[in-house]
Design an enzyme around this catalytic site. Structure first.
Site, PDB file in Angstrom:
ATOM      1  N   CYS A  52       0.829  -1.210   0.000  1.00 18.20           N
ATOM      2  CA  CYS A  52       0.000   0.000   0.000  1.00 18.20           C
ATOM      3  C   CYS A  52       0.868   1.267   0.000  1.00 18.20           C
ATOM      4  O   CYS A  52       1.589   1.522  -0.950  1.00 18.20           O
ATOM      5  CB  CYS A  52      -0.947  -0.049   1.192  1.00 18.20           C
ATOM      6  SG  CYS A  52      -2.297   1.137   1.123  1.00 18.20           S
ATOM      7  N   HIS A  53       0.834   2.058   1.075  1.00 17.49           N
ATOM      8  CA  HIS A  53       1.634   3.278   1.184  1.00 17.49           C
ATOM      9  C   HIS A  53       3.030   2.998   1.761  1.00 17.49           C
ATOM     10  O   HIS A  53       3.848   3.925   1.863  1.00 17.49           O
ATOM     11  CB  HIS A  53       0.933   4.307   2.071  1.00 17.49           C
ATOM     12  CG  HIS A  53      -0.246   4.976   1.425  1.00 17.49           C
ATOM     13  ND1 HIS A  53      -1.355   4.276   0.998  1.00 17.49           N
ATOM     14  CD2 HIS A  53      -0.493   6.287   1.138  1.00 17.49           C
ATOM     15  CE1 HIS A  53      -2.229   5.108   0.480  1.00 17.49           C
ATOM     16  NE2 HIS A  53      -1.737   6.336   0.541  1.00 17.49           N
ATOM     17  N   CYS A  99     -13.972 -16.917  20.307  1.00 22.72           N
ATOM     18  CA  CYS A  99     -14.676 -15.834  20.977  1.00 22.72           C
ATOM     19  C   CYS A  99     -16.135 -16.203  21.282  1.00 22.72           C
ATOM     20  O   CYS A  99     -16.393 -17.107  22.054  1.00 22.72           O
ATOM     21  CB  CYS A  99     -14.577 -14.581  20.112  1.00 22.72           C
ATOM     22  SG  CYS A  99     -15.024 -13.048  20.954  1.00 22.72           S
ATOM     23  N   HIS A 100     -17.113 -15.522  20.651  1.00 26.29           N
ATOM     24  CA  HIS A 100     -18.525 -15.812  20.859  1.00 26.29           C
ATOM     25  C   HIS A 100     -19.032 -16.922  19.945  1.00 26.29           C
ATOM     26  O   HIS A 100     -20.194 -17.315  20.044  1.00 26.29           O
ATOM     27  CB  HIS A 100     -19.359 -14.547  20.631  1.00 26.29           C
ATOM     28  CG  HIS A 100     -19.261 -13.529  21.727  1.00 26.29           C
ATOM     29  ND1 HIS A 100     -18.081 -12.898  22.051  1.00 26.29           N
ATOM     30  CD2 HIS A 100     -20.198 -13.057  22.595  1.00 26.29           C
ATOM     31  CE1 HIS A 100     -18.293 -12.049  23.051  1.00 26.29           C
ATOM     32  NE2 HIS A 100     -19.560 -12.133  23.408  1.00 26.29           N
TER      33      HIS A 100
END
Length: 348
Positions: free
Chosen positions: A80-81, A273-274
């Protein structure tokens, strides 16, 4: 083992805007100080994009480190940058490279041979230099870097299914999804009542000193297949991301049926996680040992499982065909344990 040095904001690509959008992303924890770095002890360098390269490219110490990697011929992967830093360090002269399109004038002025990206996932290799356009190209970008480091992937070509929903946690779908693509797997993402090409909005969950996690908007995640009519027998494994999606997906009988089919077949399942809310609702945790985000402990225990404390929060556990994790900081363990169940190895 290879050692790599990594020199967050959050960028998306809304179709109606002329450039990317930006919102606040995850907090990223550093594991070393810059002054401790000895470039000679590392095997490769990764330069992320975003807005940081604009000011890092003005830092003489940063440029000195980058030049040391460049002159030593060690692999450098910049996206990218990040190529602004390469240009400032005079490391692109005569090299073929790409970047986010707005970086083209700087790279051309620095003497690079600009390669127009065919899409936002494009990557280019020239010698020890790997350049990419955006995070969309992470699977190829990382795969090329692993190859440059001498890595060999074996046991790939597995077919993996992701069970998705609106406001699943961004990292918990994006990172494992792209990691498995890096490993050469065919990966599909499906969501009830949605079709191939539809998107699911995601959420960024962080731990910022409050009594529970904070939430911010994440990327829009593109689904790769339709949920209706999915043939679970054609897949080798299942991944269930966390976030807010599992609490309502657990109420969908077609989701419950899908999860049961994987468990009954003894195929690898990785849930984080959930996501364990869905496993509990499906009745597949009985007799299992597993963990989850601490607030999901009630679901796990009432589902008949033995609770394993996620201390620290990056702990993950394998019990039979099931891998469970507490949150996205555990991705290295989460993905590696799932790889072990799938029979996938990366050797150097």
């Amino acid at each position: 083992m290879e050692t790599v040095i990594f020199l967050l904001s959050f960028h998306g690509f809304p179709y109606c805007l002329q450039t990317y959008s930006e919102t606040r992303g995850h907090n990223f924890t550093l594991n070393a100080t810059f002054d401790e770095i000895d470039a000679s002890t590392y095997d490769g360098l990764v330069i992320p994009g975003g807005r940081a390269p604009e000011y890092l490219a003005m830092n003489g110490s940063v440029l000195d480190v980058v030049r040391k990697f460049s002159t030593s011929g060690k692999p450098i992967a910049s996206i990218c940058h990040g190529q602004l830093i390469l240009a400032a360090a005079d490391c692109v002269k005569g090299a073929k490279c790409t970047a986010f399109p707005a970086i083209k004038p700087v790279l051309v002025a620095a003497g690079a041979h600009w390669v127009d990206p065919t899409d936002m996932g494009a990557c280019v290799v020239d010698g020890n230099l790997i350049t990419g356009v955006t995070y969309i190209g992470h699977p190829e970008f990382i795969q090329l870097f692993v190859k440059a480091l001498g890595g060999v992937i074996s046991g790939s070509n597995k077919r993996i299914l992701f069970l998705c929903g609106d406001f699943m946690e961004d990292y918990e779908v994006m990172v494992p999804f792209q990691s498995l693509q890096v490993l050469g797997c065919h990966v599909d993402a499906v969501c009830p009542k949605k079709q191939q090409g539809d998107t699911c909005p995601t959420a960024l969950h962080d731990f910022e000193g409050d009594q529970t996690y904070s939430e911010k908007p994440g990327h829009d995640f593109t689904l790769t297949a339709a949920f209706e009519g999915i043939d679970t027998s054609s897949y080798d494994g299942l991944v269930i991301p966390g976030g807010r999606a599992p609490e309502y997906l657990a109420l969908d009988e077609s989701v419950i049926s899908l999860v049961k089919s994987f468990m009954e077949a003894g195929k690898p399942i990785a849930s984080i996680c959930h996501g364990q809310q869905i496993l509990s609702a499906a009745g597949v945790l009985k007799g299992k040992k597993c963990t989850a985000y601490p607030a999901v402990k009630l679901n796990v225990v009432l589902g008949g499982a033995t609770w394993l404390e996620p201390e620290p929060i990056n702990r993950c556990f394998t019990d039979g065909n099931l891998v469970t994790g507490a949150a996205w900081p555990g991705h290295p363990e989460f993905v590696s344990q799932f790889m072990a169940l799938l029979g996938i190895r990366v050797s150097f």
